[in-house]
Design an enzyme around this catalytic site. Structure first.
Site, PDB file in Angstrom:
ATOM      1  N   CYS A  31      -5.267   7.414  -5.775  1.00 45.50           N
ATOM      2  CA  CYS A  31      -3.939   7.031  -6.250  1.00 45.50           C
ATOM      3  C   CYS A  31      -2.942   7.196  -5.096  1.00 45.50           C
ATOM      4  CB  CYS A  31      -3.525   7.905  -7.421  1.00 45.50           C
ATOM      5  SG  CYS A  31      -1.823   7.606  -7.958  1.00 45.50           S
ATOM      6  N   ASP A  38      -8.978   8.456  -8.383  1.00 42.85           N
ATOM      7  CA  ASP A  38      -9.017   7.624  -9.585  1.00 42.85           C
ATOM      8  C   ASP A  38     -10.466   7.218  -9.805  1.00 42.85           C
ATOM      9  OD1 ASP A  38      -6.296   7.595 -10.197  1.00 42.85           O
ATOM     10  OD2 ASP A  38      -5.906   5.827  -8.962  1.00 42.85           O
ATOM     11  N   GLU A  58     -26.591  -5.596  -4.845  1.00 44.83           N
ATOM     12  CA  GLU A  58     -26.536  -4.489  -3.897  1.00 44.83           C
ATOM     13  C   GLU A  58     -25.281  -4.585  -3.026  1.00 44.83           C
ATOM     14  OE1 GLU A  58     -29.165  -2.150  -0.514  1.00 44.83           O
ATOM     15  OE2 GLU A  58     -29.930  -4.026  -1.333  1.00 44.83           O
ATOM     16  N   HIS A  74      -3.937   0.544  -9.272  1.00 51.22           N
ATOM     17  CA  HIS A  74      -4.842  -0.126 -10.208  1.00 51.22           C
ATOM     18  C   HIS A  74      -4.662  -1.648 -10.158  1.00 51.22           C
ATOM     19  CE1 HIS A  74      -4.366   3.901 -11.966  1.00 51.22           C
ATOM     20  NE2 HIS A  74      -5.459   3.704 -12.656  1.00 51.22           N
ATOM     21  N   GLU A  75      -3.413  -2.063 -10.235  1.00 49.83           N
ATOM     22  CA  GLU A  75      -3.101  -3.484 -10.300  1.00 49.83           C
ATOM     23  C   GLU A  75      -3.521  -4.218  -9.023  1.00 49.83           C
ATOM     24  OE1 GLU A  75      -0.483  -1.054 -12.902  1.00 49.83           O
ATOM     25  OE2 GLU A  75      -1.012  -0.932 -10.773  1.00 49.83           O
TER      26      GLU A  75
END
Length: 122
Positions: A31, A38, A58, A74-75
């Site tokens: 983060c 995260d 793989e 995240h976005e």
């Protein structure tokens, strides 16, 4: 938008065309605000193109693992996964669903590519 430079590249295979592919995996990143790890569960769903191009698993595992220690929201991570997969696999449809847990809350971020032939779709 941030464009992450991966330590690992994605490879593809060609095989018989199927209706849909769903891949689930877990991996980590950092983060950018809290500097904590995260932990992500990702679901990648795509409809392969008419040539039957698929992500080689793989190489996907190594690509996801290359985010370990990388600071990314995240976005931005969801957008980066869609951008990279769309470029390599050229699917007819693509969805990336990232799920993580933060401060006792489950957070899910979804990024989709619905019309890859439209300009600026990613």
């Amino acid at each position: 938008m941030l464009h992450y430079v991966a330590f690992s590249e994605l490879s593809t295979i060609k095989a018989a065309v199927v209706d849909r592919v769903i891949v689930e995996a877990s991996f980590t990143a950092i983060c950018p605000l809290t500097k904590t790890v995260d932990e992500y569960n990702v679901t990648i769903e795509y409809v392969p193109n008419e040539e039957g191009v698929y992500v080689e698993l793989e190489s996907l595992r190594k690509y996801l693992d290359s985010f370990k220690g990388v600071e990314i929201f995240h976005e931005d991570l969801a957008a980066e996964l869609v951008r990279k997969l769309a470029k390599v696999v050229k699917p007819r449809y693509l969805s990336v669903r990232l799920r993580s847990r933060f401060l006792g809350m489950y957070v899910t971020v979804i990024k989709e590519l619905k019309d890859p032939h439209r300009s600026g779709a990613v």
